[in-house]
Design a protein around this motif. Sequence first.
Motif, PDB file in Angstrom:
ATOM      1  N   PRO A 132       0.820  -1.216   0.000  1.00  0.00           N
ATOM      2  CA  PRO A 132       0.000   0.000   0.000  1.00  0.00           C
ATOM      3  C   PRO A 132       0.851   1.262   0.000  1.00  0.00           C
ATOM      4  O   PRO A 132       1.920   1.312   0.606  1.00  0.00           O
ATOM      5  N   GLN A 133       0.355   2.284  -0.674  1.00  0.00           N
ATOM      6  CA  GLN A 133       1.029   3.588  -0.652  1.00  0.00           C
ATOM      7  C   GLN A 133       0.055   4.750  -0.866  1.00  0.00           C
ATOM      8  O   GLN A 133       0.466   5.873  -1.102  1.00  0.00           O
ATOM      9  N   ARG A 134      -1.249   4.452  -0.775  1.00  0.00           N
ATOM     10  CA  ARG A 134      -2.241   5.519  -0.920  1.00  0.00           C
ATOM     11  C   ARG A 134      -2.262   6.413   0.321  1.00  0.00           C
ATOM     12  O   ARG A 134      -2.351   7.634   0.219  1.00  0.00           O
ATOM     13  N   ARG A 135      -2.161   5.814   1.513  1.00  0.00           N
ATOM     14  CA  ARG A 135      -2.251   6.596   2.756  1.00  0.00           C
ATOM     15  C   ARG A 135      -0.899   6.750   3.441  1.00  0.00           C
ATOM     16  O   ARG A 135      -0.809   7.354   4.509  1.00  0.00           O
ATOM     17  N   ASN A 136       0.121   6.154   2.874  1.00  0.00           N
ATOM     18  CA  ASN A 136       1.453   6.209   3.485  1.00  0.00           C
ATOM     19  C   ASN A 136       2.508   6.345   2.403  1.00  0.00           C
ATOM     20  O   ASN A 136       2.243   6.123   1.216  1.00  0.00           O
ATOM     21  N   LYS A 137       3.703   6.685   2.807  1.00  0.00           N
ATOM     22  CA  LYS A 137       4.836   6.729   1.887  1.00  0.00           C
ATOM     23  C   LYS A 137       5.489   5.354   1.850  1.00  0.00           C
ATOM     24  O   LYS A 137       5.629   4.702   2.888  1.00  0.00           O
ATOM     25  N   LEU A 138       5.873   4.891   0.671  1.00  0.00           N
ATOM     26  CA  LEU A 138       6.524   3.589   0.516  1.00  0.00           C
ATOM     27  C   LEU A 138       7.924   3.790  -0.031  1.00  0.00           C
ATOM     28  O   LEU A 138       8.106   4.453  -1.056  1.00  0.00           O
ATOM     29  N   ILE A 139       8.908   3.208   0.645  1.00  0.00           N
ATOM     30  CA  ILE A 139      10.289   3.218   0.166  1.00  0.00           C
ATOM     31  C   ILE A 139      10.717   1.768  -0.047  1.00  0.00           C
ATOM     32  O   ILE A 139      10.690   0.959   0.890  1.00  0.00           O
ATOM     33  N   VAL A 140      11.091   1.441  -1.276  1.00  0.00           N
ATOM     34  CA  VAL A 140      11.563   0.089  -1.599  1.00  0.00           C
ATOM     35  C   VAL A 140      13.085   0.100  -1.578  1.00  0.00           C
ATOM     36  O   VAL A 140      13.726   0.761  -2.392  1.00  0.00           O
ATOM     37  N   GLY A 141      13.652  -0.625  -0.645  1.00  0.00           N
ATOM     38  CA  GLY A 141      15.095  -0.692  -0.493  1.00  0.00           C
ATOM     39  C   GLY A 141      15.461  -1.543   0.702  1.00  0.00           C
ATOM     40  O   GLY A 141      14.622  -1.828   1.569  1.00  0.00           O
ATOM     41  N   GLU A 142      16.715  -1.953   0.764  1.00  0.00           N
ATOM     42  CA  GLU A 142      17.195  -2.816   1.845  1.00  0.00           C
ATOM     43  C   GLU A 142      17.682  -1.962   3.010  1.00  0.00           C
ATOM     44  O   GLU A 142      18.549  -1.095   2.836  1.00  0.00           O
ATOM     45  N   VAL A 143      17.130  -2.200   4.188  1.00  0.00           N
ATOM     46  CA  VAL A 143      17.605  -1.502   5.380  1.00  0.00           C
ATOM     47  C   VAL A 143      18.901  -2.176   5.831  1.00  0.00           C
ATOM     48  O   VAL A 143      18.906  -3.336   6.248  1.00  0.00           O
ATOM     49  N   VAL A 144      20.002  -1.457   5.731  1.00  0.00           N
ATOM     50  CA  VAL A 144      21.310  -2.018   6.060  1.00  0.00           C
ATOM     51  C   VAL A 144      21.781  -1.601   7.448  1.00  0.00           C
ATOM     52  O   VAL A 144      22.730  -2.183   7.984  1.00  0.00           O
ATOM     53  N   GLU A 145      21.130  -0.588   8.002  1.00  0.00           N
ATOM     54  CA  GLU A 145      21.539  -0.117   9.328  1.00  0.00           C
ATOM     55  C   GLU A 145      20.352   0.567  10.005  1.00  0.00           C
ATOM     56  O   GLU A 145      19.582   1.289   9.361  1.00  0.00           O
ATOM     57  N   ALA A 146      20.207   0.308  11.289  1.00  0.00           N
ATOM     58  CA  ALA A 146      19.163   0.972  12.065  1.00  0.00           C
ATOM     59  C   ALA A 146      19.741   1.401  13.397  1.00  0.00           C
ATOM     60  O   ALA A 146      20.480   0.652  14.038  1.00  0.00           O
ATOM     61  N   SER A 147      19.403   2.607  13.799  1.00  0.00           N
ATOM     62  CA  SER A 147      19.838   3.136  15.087  1.00  0.00           C
ATOM     63  C   SER A 147      18.642   3.819  15.739  1.00  0.00           C
ATOM     64  O   SER A 147      17.593   3.979  15.104  1.00  0.00           O
ATOM     65  N   PRO A 148      18.763   4.250  16.985  1.00  0.00           N
ATOM     66  CA  PRO A 148      17.634   4.939  17.622  1.00  0.00           C
ATOM     67  C   PRO A 148      17.279   6.275  16.988  1.00  0.00           C
ATOM     68  O   PRO A 148      16.261   6.864  17.338  1.00  0.00           O
ATOM     69  N   LYS A 149      18.105   6.753  16.034  1.00  0.00           N
ATOM     70  CA  LYS A 149      17.844   8.058  15.422  1.00  0.00           C
ATOM     71  C   LYS A 149      17.432   7.974  13.959  1.00  0.00           C
ATOM     72  O   LYS A 149      16.706   8.835  13.465  1.00  0.00           O
ATOM     73  N   SER A 150      17.899   6.954  13.248  1.00  0.00           N
ATOM     74  CA  SER A 150      17.614   6.886  11.812  1.00  0.00           C
ATOM     75  C   SER A 150      17.791   5.467  11.307  1.00  0.00           C
ATOM     76  O   SER A 150      18.355   4.602  11.995  1.00  0.00           O
TER      77      SER A 150
END
Length: 458
Positions: A132-150
């Motif tokens: 879905p992307q009608r009510r939300n933004k969709l980003i297609v890509g691999e999450v390679v890093e996650a932190s408490p800020k980004s």
Amino acid sequence: FAIRRATAASMGEKDALLPWVPSRAASWCRIFLLEVAIFSTWLILHLVNLVLIVLQYAWRCLQNCPRPTSLKSEVVIVGASFGGLAVQRELAGRRDINVTLVDFKDYFEYTPGILRCFVDPGYLSSITCRLPQRRNKLIVGEVVEASPKSVGIRQADGSRRDIGFDYLVLACGSTYQEPIKPVITESTLEQRQMSWARASERLRKASRVIVVGAGAVGVELVGEILTHYPAKNVTIVDMATAILPGFGPKCIEHAMCWLRRMGAELRLGEAIQDIGIDSITLKNGEVLVADVVYKCIGVMPNTSMVRGAPEFAAALGFRDSLNVNDHLQVGSCKHVFCVGDMMSHSSRELKLGHTAELNGHLVAHNILASAKGGAMWKYPDGVVGAAMTPKLYALSLGRYDASLGFNWLVVNGFIAAFVKWLLEWTKVAAAEEQPVGVLFWVVGDAISLFLGRVMLKQ
């Protein structure tokens, strides 16, 4: 069956022209009744959906009047399967929330039904839909890093993109053997379809098959193979002395009877030393040879993207899953939540699509409560209304047989197979934000939770 095939052909579905041969898996009477029931229900659901779409459009027109705008909270959801989409459905479209959905693929796939693609690759179109992307933004890509800020995202062109948030929901699920779960090289449905075409062709050419693992995945895979190819020689090998650990006795008994009737060979209580492409070696030295070996064991939480952040690394627990508190928050990060297969909670509940969605419902409530200064719910009491989540499962034994469990109640056979199809179809419709699917699961969840508390207690 002929009605469904004709309908599928008229709609351009690829699996409509696949050859099909009846087997010992079901009688002609059962096949006919089930296919008529499915087709009739499918038609009714589509008609109801059309009515709901009209009503939904009218409601949106009434809501389009100007309203004062306020500062919006940014919510990023990493992972678009059961848990992640449950959060998305509840938060997207609100005037006080911006939702960004991130996934390495652009489609939703109903994992519990994917094993049928081994014998019918065209079935993929029935259990997938665009995200879905009608009510939300969709980003297609691999999450390679996650932190408490980004979160850092590797996009299709190889570039990196970092996005911040006010709240983060980690819903990355688990990893499993290919092709049962999609991998990073299958970011589009076209790529996924090609993988299943290859896997199906390999199985079609095999005369002897070994399935390692007698859990739900292994038993369901054998069910699909022997329903479609009853002449194949299929062996299940597992170290456990019984099939389907964690399932009810009536379900296990029904599955055992089905496997024996279909001629499956069970090698239980066998320790395995090595698993190859076309053979396995037992610890006693015996070598079992086949044309194809399927490894249906080894599910692991998908937490590789969080291990570089000290705050998240400190919360890693069993099998590198993320430990969460009763609000489903990760460690000391009160604005970071985790749901589904990648997290561990003290309830030790079964990792199912149903429980992942319950996780998602609670997280959606807690994000809104946090943003507004309200009281957060604790899991599972807050969303279930009880100290334990209901134990719900639907185990397929091919297209025409199944075992449906709700706590202590177990229903086997024709009715269970029909309900399994209904759950599958409506869940894909809900993921696609079709009104009939969303409504079905709002009502269905409310009823199941009520029954679990009152009439069908564990």
